[in-house]
Scaffold this active site. Sequence first.
Site, mmCIF file in Angstrom:
data_model
loop_
_atom_site.group_PDB
_atom_site.id
_atom_site.type_symbol
_atom_site.label_atom_id
_atom_site.label_comp_id
_atom_site.label_asym_id
_atom_site.label_seq_id
_atom_site.Cartn_x
_atom_site.Cartn_y
_atom_site.Cartn_z
ATOM 1 C CB SER A 132 -0.950 -0.039 1.202
ATOM 2 O OG SER A 132 -1.844 1.034 1.187
ATOM 3 C CG HIS A 157 -4.288 -0.927 -0.857
ATOM 4 N ND1 HIS A 157 -3.967 -0.896 0.479
ATOM 5 C CD2 HIS A 157 -4.884 -2.127 -1.070
ATOM 6 C CE1 HIS A 157 -4.365 -2.022 1.057
ATOM 7 N NE2 HIS A 157 -4.908 -2.794 0.134
ATOM 8 C CG ASP A 214 -5.935 -5.571 2.567
ATOM 9 O OD1 ASP A 214 -6.555 -6.595 2.889
ATOM 10 O OD2 ASP A 214 -5.821 -5.166 1.392
#
Length: 401
Positions: A205, A232, A328
């Site tokens: 991310s 992401h 995540d």
Amino acid sequence: MTRIRVLVVDDSVVVRRLVTDSLSRDPDIEVVGFASNGRISLAKVDQLAPDLVTMDIEMPEMNGIEAVRALRRNRHTMPIIMFSTLTERGASATLDALVAGATDYVTKPANVGSVQESLDRVASELIPKIKALVPHRSGATGALPAAGAPAGAAPAGAPAPRTRLGAGAPAGPAPVASSAHARRPVVTRQAPAPHPVSALIIGSSTGGPEALSKVIGALSAPPPVPVLVVQHMPPVFTRQLAARLDRLGPATVVEAADGDLLQAGTVYIAPGDHHLELNRSAGQLRVKLTDGPPVNFCRPAVDVLFRSAVRELGGQLLALVLTGMGADGRTGCEDVVGAGGTVLVQDEPTSVVWGMPGAVATAGFAHRVLPLGEVAPTLESVLARAGSGRPAAAAPIGGRP
């Protein structure tokens, strides 16, 4: 507690007001100044010493990319969040800004029905990122929910190494060095029993584009298994990222398309706004893209990829979690280790935000916690020792051996 001091740089009065009004909702954040172009921002940074800068890209006299380069050249290490448009041109410019040393970005609201909706969208994306990137001021941590589509780059330490997404980039910001995970013990798991590896799965991310570039660029040969990546990012940006990563190392890098037959030596980047899954069809593993609800505030989500990989391949997996905000990937890694697979995570000192890897490490699901520079050789070492059960390097990936 001292508030986070933010400098807002944008040539549009409307956008400056939008950002200011959005940030004013949070009592931990204070907008301490404005600049209408990059040149003015240089003086404002020296004058105000902000904790963080939000930076437009296209501005007169000096654009945002030039301003980022100048700030990094002058050894300013505060996080810089780019304010970008969700277009091909905006995506390309944003990745250029990350190469120049920007830390992260948010996209400007588009196709919204009201000013209130614009304020809500900017606040939901920008405030969590600011608090994750300046945790020592807000008391926040890298474990904040990953709202929106974080991305960014920051090398470890100061001065920092040059980025691999582009040549000749100046030193970037120092990584976030404080998080809740740092105050919890990290106990690595005992190495799993030797097992074949049929796929390498990666989640990242905030800071992911540079981390991925360093890992992919450092590989000595195309991986002997397919590689599936969730970074992401929104649509358009993931296509641009794949194209740039494809130029770095021996592996072929593509944005994943629904129905792609998984090939060893190819890296599949999840397209923005779609979950990436593995799906068995006619005895062969293929890419499956879905538009199910966000998981962990994200679509694509790392947990969705990891769980589908376990469903199709059991423990024949090597999982890697790189720098990123939020948690995540933690649940997916739990599934991987439960099935007998191997999990590696990036360490805190080389992460821009030690949210995702920290969540995995402090939960006890990591077999190794590695500095970024050791990730690529470790991946190659694990794959080389994976055993004869691994599918042949040149073959499409079918069922379990």
